[in-house]
Design an enzyme around this catalytic site. Sequence first.
Site, mmCIF file in Angstrom:
data_model
loop_
_atom_site.group_PDB
_atom_site.id
_atom_site.type_symbol
_atom_site.label_atom_id
_atom_site.label_comp_id
_atom_site.label_asym_id
_atom_site.label_seq_id
_atom_site.Cartn_x
_atom_site.Cartn_y
_atom_site.Cartn_z
ATOM 1 N N GLU A 279 0.887 -1.128 0.018
ATOM 2 C CA GLU A 279 -0.072 -0.103 -0.150
ATOM 3 C C GLU A 279 0.971 1.269 -0.066
ATOM 4 O OE1 GLU A 279 -3.478 1.919 -0.522
ATOM 5 O OE2 GLU A 279 -3.355 -0.117 -0.533
ATOM 6 N N GLU A 309 -0.498 9.324 -5.913
ATOM 7 C CA GLU A 309 0.644 8.580 -5.823
ATOM 8 C C GLU A 309 0.783 7.844 -7.181
ATOM 9 O OE1 GLU A 309 -1.026 8.408 -1.420
ATOM 10 O OE2 GLU A 309 -0.944 6.279 -2.536
ATOM 11 N N ASP A 464 -6.501 3.105 3.242
ATOM 12 C CA ASP A 464 -6.378 1.878 4.140
ATOM 13 C C ASP A 464 -7.450 1.126 4.060
ATOM 14 O OD1 ASP A 464 -3.591 2.806 4.322
ATOM 15 O OD2 ASP A 464 -3.910 3.757 6.198
#
Length: 475
Positions: A279, A309, A464
Amino acid sequence: MGHGLKCGVAFSFFAVFAAYWYRQQVGNELDSRLETVLSSLLKAERKVDLNRRPRVAVGFGGCLDIVADGVALLKKAGIKPSKNTVHHNYITSEEQLAESFAYFFPPGAASERFISNETLFRKLVKATQGLPRVRWSLGGNAPVMANRLAKEGCEVLMGSRLTPDLIEVLQEHVTVTSKPVDETDIHLILEYSTGAKWGKLVSRRANRFIVHHDSSNPILESLEDFQSQLQQFKPSLLIISGLQMMDNFPFRPGHLEERLRLLQNLMLSTDSATGIHFEMASFVDNKLMNSLFTYVITHVDSLGMNEQELPNLLSMLKGSNITILSDPYPRVANVLDQMRDVYRILNSQEITSTRRRLTRLHVHTLAFQAIIIAKGSSWKNTMSATAKASLTANRHVCGSPNIDTSKAKLIMDDSFSVSREQGSKKIPLKENRPVSCWEEYDYEICVAPVLVCTEVYQTVGGGDNVSAASLVLQI
């Protein structure tokens, strides 16, 4: 009153009534559309029944999050809005804090920074006292993912060092590998909503700016304890997270590589039948990104990341500098093209010879979820997993397991192109089948719209929760 005036009054009344009626119709149509999308997503999520407890191991990190209104906190701490929008790799002064916040706040980009100045960090923590709506919660990628995995029916082994009171807020099927510690690190989460104002600056979307003065999580203190229990646990999936804590941390020479080499050994010693997921998070240190590529990214089957990201990783893979800021509302076609590029580069010949082949890529954005799965890989239920990711985004941000469509909106386009290439096919968003899946080359792609929460309870931990929930249905 003359005849013309009467007509005028009647006409204007009629116009107002018609406008009101039209708005009501449009509103009702939108409401029923959202309800249809929701019930279809719920149906897709329920297609998969967990008849066993999948075993998942997740590391690293753990802390106490103090969540506060970012603008109110800065005001109370006497940090004035900066005219300079400057990105700093780490923060040493109030001035640098103001400049960094001014850089990430207007586009609403998530960011996390190490404050090397302990006095400044303590001042900020103290300023949270007495602020309205301040929340304390269990933080860190591993604990947040572990709680979500357990909530969704997994047996979890977690590599983390926590105080006894934080261990108490873990779900019952989570086992912590390290002994309890007396004191835990604090991370400050400066949250803000869409349209929030700081001086003359206005945020384009809700997000958070995270600051910490943490010296245990960057060196992955729980790594050895985690490794000693991992093989006996026999997980179906190993999740690596929390490595952004290493970003711009003042390591002594060679220490970063030493810790990453130990992590690499852990991954290499993991049974090939166990999937490995990494992750990602906000990285700005080029040196760290290159080390992660060598020691981590080439040894995983699955990657999870957000819209900031993804271009960040892609620019690193293409050999250019990291992109620190990117579009907070990217189009589906752009994201899919970037995902294809990452998938292609990471699966090119010269890279795969070292270890694992990337077979899964999940990108979570505010507006939609997109997952690529290699054909013939062991990942299952992609359509249901994409739907679950979408639903989890709303549940987490709104802070409720039940989704209320009156507190949600769709911001994904009514139809999207599958690529920016000329002549690419367009896929319409169908309310009764909102998850679109199709095959290309050697992989399958699924895209689902997110019912974006309009009454934000929290943004921190969103990625998450979303990533963990989708993985549960795929192992």
